[in-house]
Design a protein around this motif. Sequence first.
Motif, PDB file in Angstrom:
ATOM      1  N   UNK A  61       0.842  -1.195   0.000  1.00  0.00           N
ATOM      2  CA  UNK A  61       0.000   0.000   0.000  1.00  0.00           C
ATOM      3  C   UNK A  61       0.880   1.249   0.000  1.00  0.00           C
ATOM      4  N   UNK A  62       0.559   2.213  -0.862  1.00  0.00           N
ATOM      5  CA  UNK A  62       1.318   3.452  -0.937  1.00  0.00           C
ATOM      6  C   UNK A  62       2.629   3.334  -1.679  1.00  0.00           C
ATOM      7  N   UNK A  63       2.863   2.197  -2.343  1.00  0.00           N
ATOM      8  CA  UNK A  63       4.109   1.990  -3.084  1.00  0.00           C
ATOM      9  C   UNK A  63       3.806   1.953  -4.585  1.00  0.00           C
ATOM     10  N   UNK A  85      11.408   3.430  -7.644  1.00  0.00           N
ATOM     11  CA  UNK A  85      10.491   2.939  -6.614  1.00  0.00           C
ATOM     12  C   UNK A  85      10.131   4.131  -5.741  1.00  0.00           C
ATOM     13  N   UNK A  86       8.824   4.290  -5.497  1.00  0.00           N
ATOM     14  CA  UNK A  86       8.326   5.408  -4.691  1.00  0.00           C
ATOM     15  C   UNK A  86       7.407   4.840  -3.628  1.00  0.00           C
ATOM     16  N   UNK A  87       7.790   5.031  -2.378  1.00  0.00           N
ATOM     17  CA  UNK A  87       6.924   4.693  -1.253  1.00  0.00           C
ATOM     18  C   UNK A  87       6.510   6.045  -0.680  1.00  0.00           C
ATOM     19  N   UNK A  92       4.968   7.266   1.906  1.00  0.00           N
ATOM     20  CA  UNK A  92       5.076   7.626   3.318  1.00  0.00           C
ATOM     21  C   UNK A  92       5.709   6.453   4.028  1.00  0.00           C
ATOM     22  N   UNK A  93       5.692   6.435   5.337  1.00  0.00           N
ATOM     23  CA  UNK A  93       6.234   5.263   6.018  1.00  0.00           C
ATOM     24  C   UNK A  93       5.598   3.986   5.469  1.00  0.00           C
ATOM     25  N   UNK A  94       6.422   2.990   5.214  1.00  0.00           N
ATOM     26  CA  UNK A  94       5.903   1.749   4.657  1.00  0.00           C
ATOM     27  C   UNK A  94       6.959   0.668   4.544  1.00  0.00           C
ATOM     28  N   UNK A  95       6.515  -0.498   4.099  1.00  0.00           N
ATOM     29  CA  UNK A  95       7.384  -1.671   4.002  1.00  0.00           C
ATOM     30  C   UNK A  95       7.156  -2.355   2.661  1.00  0.00           C
ATOM     31  N   UNK A  96       8.260  -2.702   2.012  1.00  0.00           N
ATOM     32  CA  UNK A  96       8.217  -3.587   0.848  1.00  0.00           C
ATOM     33  C   UNK A  96       8.646  -4.945   1.387  1.00  0.00           C
ATOM     34  N   UNK A  97       7.789  -5.924   1.274  1.00  0.00           N
ATOM     35  CA  UNK A  97       7.969  -7.220   1.935  1.00  0.00           C
ATOM     36  C   UNK A  97       9.328  -7.876   1.779  1.00  0.00           C
ATOM     37  N   UNK A  98       9.548  -8.843   2.634  1.00  0.00           N
ATOM     38  CA  UNK A  98      10.786  -9.612   2.669  1.00  0.00           C
ATOM     39  C   UNK A  98      10.985 -10.299   1.333  1.00  0.00           C
ATOM     40  N   UNK A  99      12.172 -10.146   0.762  1.00  0.00           N
ATOM     41  CA  UNK A  99      12.424 -10.679  -0.575  1.00  0.00           C
ATOM     42  C   UNK A  99      13.895 -11.054  -0.757  1.00  0.00           C
ATOM     43  N   UNK A 100      14.122 -11.832  -1.810  1.00  0.00           N
ATOM     44  CA  UNK A 100      15.469 -12.287  -2.149  1.00  0.00           C
ATOM     45  C   UNK A 100      15.691 -12.067  -3.639  1.00  0.00           C
TER      46      UNK A 100
END
Length: 169
Positions: free
Chosen positions: A41-43, A61-63, A65-73
Motif C-alpha cells: 500500500x502506498x508503493x 520505486x516510490x513509497x 510515506x512510512x511503509x514496508x516492501x515485503x521480505x524478498x530475495x
Amino acid sequence: MNEITPANQFIPEHYDVIREFGTKDRHVGDDETPWIPYVAEGAFWKPLRFDLASGRVWAMLWVQGPGIIGRHQHHGSVVGFVVEGSWYYKEYDWVATPGSMISEAPGGIHTLVTDHPTGMKSLFVTEGVMEFFGDDGGYAGSQSMFWNIDEYVKHCRKHNLKINEKLFY
C-alpha cells in the motif's frame, strides 16, 4: 541531430557499423511513463528501461510515506540510488539517504522499510528474479523482467495509456 562529421569531431574506426547496428541513444522524460501500483500500500514503481538481452530492469520505486516492501530475495545483482527520503533494510544496520548508492549481491534476503515522513524515491537496477516471502516465511511469489513488463503493459492498457516502446531494448 548532431551527426559526427570530419569537420566537427574525430570519427571512430567502426562508426558506420555502430550507427547501423548499435543501440540508439534514448531519452525517457519523466512524464512518458506512469507510476504503477506496486506490492505494498502506498508503493509505486515507474519503469525506465527493460533490457531484453540481460533481463535487467531500470525503475524508480516510490513509497509515499512510512511503509514496508515485503521480505524478498534477489537472484541477480541490484544497484540502488536514493533520490528522496530514506530507507533501510530491516536486516542491516545502515540507512540509505539521498545520494546513497546501494549494491546488492545475489542471494541476500531483506525487507525494505521507510519510516521517513514523506517516504522515499530510489532508482533501482535489478537483474534476474526476485522472490517474495510471506510473514510465515513461505514463498509468496516472484518477479522477473517479464513480470515487470506484463504489469506495465496491463496498467497502460487498463488506463488507455500509450505503451512507451522506448523502454524496450
